[in-house]
Design a protein around this motif. Structure first.
Motif, mmCIF file in Angstrom:
data_model
loop_
_atom_site.group_PDB
_atom_site.id
_atom_site.type_symbol
_atom_site.label_atom_id
_atom_site.label_comp_id
_atom_site.label_asym_id
_atom_site.label_seq_id
_atom_site.Cartn_x
_atom_site.Cartn_y
_atom_site.Cartn_z
ATOM 1 N N UNK A 121 23.408 45.855 45.431
ATOM 2 C CA UNK A 121 22.824 45.012 46.599
ATOM 3 C C UNK A 121 23.587 43.430 46.337
ATOM 4 N N UNK A 122 23.036 43.127 44.992
ATOM 5 C CA UNK A 122 23.561 41.809 44.738
ATOM 6 C C UNK A 122 25.311 41.525 44.772
ATOM 7 N N UNK A 123 25.696 42.735 44.317
ATOM 8 C CA UNK A 123 27.249 42.622 44.355
ATOM 9 C C UNK A 123 27.888 42.484 45.694
ATOM 10 N N UNK A 124 27.178 43.245 46.661
ATOM 11 C CA UNK A 124 27.850 43.195 47.956
ATOM 12 C C UNK A 124 27.549 42.085 48.642
ATOM 13 N N UNK A 125 26.387 41.155 48.315
ATOM 14 C CA UNK A 125 26.081 39.826 48.864
ATOM 15 C C UNK A 125 27.332 38.793 48.338
ATOM 16 N N UNK A 178 31.759 35.716 49.452
ATOM 17 C CA UNK A 178 33.525 35.453 49.288
ATOM 18 C C UNK A 178 34.460 35.781 50.293
ATOM 19 N N UNK A 179 33.851 36.294 51.413
ATOM 20 C CA UNK A 179 34.875 36.616 52.563
ATOM 21 C C UNK A 179 35.257 38.105 52.460
ATOM 22 N N UNK A 180 34.523 38.944 51.701
ATOM 23 C CA UNK A 180 34.887 40.525 51.536
ATOM 24 C C UNK A 180 36.542 40.680 51.231
ATOM 25 N N UNK A 181 36.709 39.845 50.000
ATOM 26 C CA UNK A 181 38.194 39.971 49.878
ATOM 27 C C UNK A 181 38.797 41.264 49.442
ATOM 28 N N UNK A 182 39.993 41.846 49.827
ATOM 29 C CA UNK A 182 40.393 43.164 49.418
ATOM 30 C C UNK A 182 41.179 43.187 48.041
ATOM 31 N N UNK A 228 39.451 39.733 35.143
ATOM 32 C CA UNK A 228 39.714 39.739 36.629
ATOM 33 C C UNK A 228 39.494 38.425 37.386
ATOM 34 N N UNK A 229 40.431 38.058 38.250
ATOM 35 C CA UNK A 229 40.203 36.616 38.816
ATOM 36 C C UNK A 229 40.420 37.043 40.483
ATOM 37 N N UNK A 230 39.835 36.240 41.305
ATOM 38 C CA UNK A 230 40.039 36.249 42.706
ATOM 39 C C UNK A 230 41.310 35.095 43.155
ATOM 40 N N UNK A 231 42.237 35.366 43.579
ATOM 41 C CA UNK A 231 43.226 34.795 43.997
ATOM 42 C C UNK A 231 44.230 33.955 43.083
ATOM 43 N N UNK A 232 43.565 33.004 42.247
ATOM 44 C CA UNK A 232 44.415 32.612 41.089
ATOM 45 C C UNK A 232 43.729 32.866 39.913
ATOM 46 N N UNK A 233 44.716 32.742 38.542
ATOM 47 C CA UNK A 233 44.056 33.352 37.415
ATOM 48 C C UNK A 233 43.070 32.186 36.693
#
Ligand SMILES: C[S@@+](CC[C@H](N)C(=O)[O-])C[C@H]1O[C@@H](n2cnc3c(N)ncnc32)[C@H](O)[C@@H]1O
Length: 398
Positions: free
Chosen positions: A348-352, A357-361, A376-381
């Motif tokens: 649940x917490x991860x889903x929130x 974060x805008x539900x990134x794919x 692991x990173x989102x968008x940039x290192x």
């Protein structure tokens, strides 16, 4: 069994056209390879599960059987080719992946003429044949942990004129005696990227592997080798390979099975999060795996009288478990949790977090691998949104 050229070649051409049409194959050299490699020679034995859990070989002794087998082999389907029958009846030892997945991976690998390529997971040898057709025998190396599969692949490849270097080895160590390589492609899933693969890749070289931090949690990631690290993004489309094993499958099961705590103390509550979320939103399951741990299992359980499952069940290595009813009362599901941690709460917490974060794919996520850590990173290192692989995930891999 002899198959005439006019029986298999039109089928191979049709398969190539189909893969082009669905966007899994686009460059001329790989199209040419798919048309030219007689896949049927590498998969004479195709297995099928029966509904009772046993398996049988496709019958090729009759004309009709042979036609069906050829249609099967030259279709965009994964073929089950070897099972372990010693320790678990339904356990897969090797398969020939969907041709569309293989060609998509080969295209993503950006192979150039003259490249030396290492494949981890020889299996039937089909992928090695496509590589050898394009690059020549001396540029292709492939390892598998199963001695009998390597022997069969060697014989069958030789019969159709390909002689890549095939070695029986645990692929986590790469193939140091033939390194360095320009490309490494792993057709089995790893819980972390072995540093040996990075060391054995030339600077500027590319590695492509399926990173699965827990069963089903992760995707294909393409990394470029830099002097001090390897870095790159996840593939936009989800794919799942069988797990890399540290022993031949006939000897031992793969991941340790999480066990339930003996404690009968449970907590009951409700949730509005759909219990199918870990499957429906695979990125959520992936991000949750950093908290859940590498040795987590997920499944639909507790069949009703018609054999239909009634709950989503999650178990973790510390004995924690959760069950969430699939049936709901106006969108509200019952949750039962036991053991030291509330596993459904983690989902649940991860889903929130993922929603904030805008539900990134997948393609917004990337991976940086250094000798000591994998992130692991989102968008940039340098993003503030990052997730470190746990020591348990790293421990599975040298
Ligand atoms: C999906 S199959 C590979 C399919 C193959 N590339 C083909 O073209 O048929 C995965 C293979 O990985 C192999 N494998 C599993 N663990 C391994 C390891 N530690 N080292 C090398 N190969 C491994 C399995 O034996 C299996 O043959």
């Amino acid at each position: 069994m002899t198959v005439r050229t006019d029986e298999w070649m039109p089928r191979a051409r049709k398969l190539a056209e189909e893969l082009v049409a669905i966007g899994k194959l686009w460059s001329a050299p790989w199209q040419e390879a798919v048309c030219a490699v007689p896949r049927h020679e590498l998969v004479p034995d195709v297995l099928r599960w029966d509904p009772d859990g046993s398996w049988h070989r496709l019958d090729t002794t009759t004309d009709q059987g042979q036609r069906e087998w050829l249609d099967h082999v030259y279709s965009n389907r994964a073929l089950l080719t070897a099972v372990a029958d010693r320790w678990e009846s339904r356990s897969l030892r090797s398969s020939s992946s969907m041709p569309g997945l293989m060609t998509r991976m080969l295209e993503t690998l950006q192979v150039r003429e003259g490249n030396r390529v290492l494949e981890i997971g020889t299996g039937t040898g089909y992928n090695a044949a496509l590589l050898a057709h394009r690059l020549g025998d001396t540029h292709v190396f492939s390892v598998d942990i199963e001695p009998d599969l390597v022997e069969l692949a060697r014989k069958r490849l030789a019969r159709i004129g390909y002689h890549p270097t095939l070695v029986v080895a645990n692929g986590t160590n790469g193939l140091p005696e033939h390194a360095p390589f320009d490309r490494i492609i792993a057709t089995c899933a790893v819980s972390a990227v072995p540093w040996a693969w990075i060391e054995q890749t030339n600077p500027g070289g590319i590695l492509l592997t399926d990173l699965k931090t827990a069963p089903g949690a992760g995707n294909l990631v393409r990394l470029t080798r830099y002097p001090d690290r390897a870095e790159g993004r996840f593939d936009p489309t989800y794919a799942a390979f069988m797990d890399l094993r540290h022993h031949p499958a006939a000897q031992t099961p793969n991941r340790p099975r999480p066990r339930r705590h003996c404690s009968t103390e449970t907590e009951q509550r409700t949730t509005t999060l759909d219990p199918r979320t870990p499957w429906a939103s695979l990125v959520v399951w992936f991000l949750a795996s950093f908290d859940l741990g590498a040795h987590t299992s997920l499944g639909y359980r507790r069949p009703d009288e018609n054999g239909k499952p009634t709950v989503t069940a999650i178990t973790a290595a510390d004995g924690s478990w959760a069950e969430v009813t699939l049936a709901d009362d106006h969108g509200v599901h019952q949750v039962t949790e036991g053991g030291p941690r509330q596993l459904w709460k983690i989902i649940e917490d991860t889903y929130t977090t993922w929603t904030k974060l805008g539900q990134p794919s997948w393609n917004r996520f990337g991976l940086t691998v250094t000798k000591n850590q994998q992130q692991i990173w989102l968008d940039t290192p340098t993003s503030s949104h990052s997730w470190l692989l746990t020591s348990a995930q790293l421990c599975d891999i040298p």
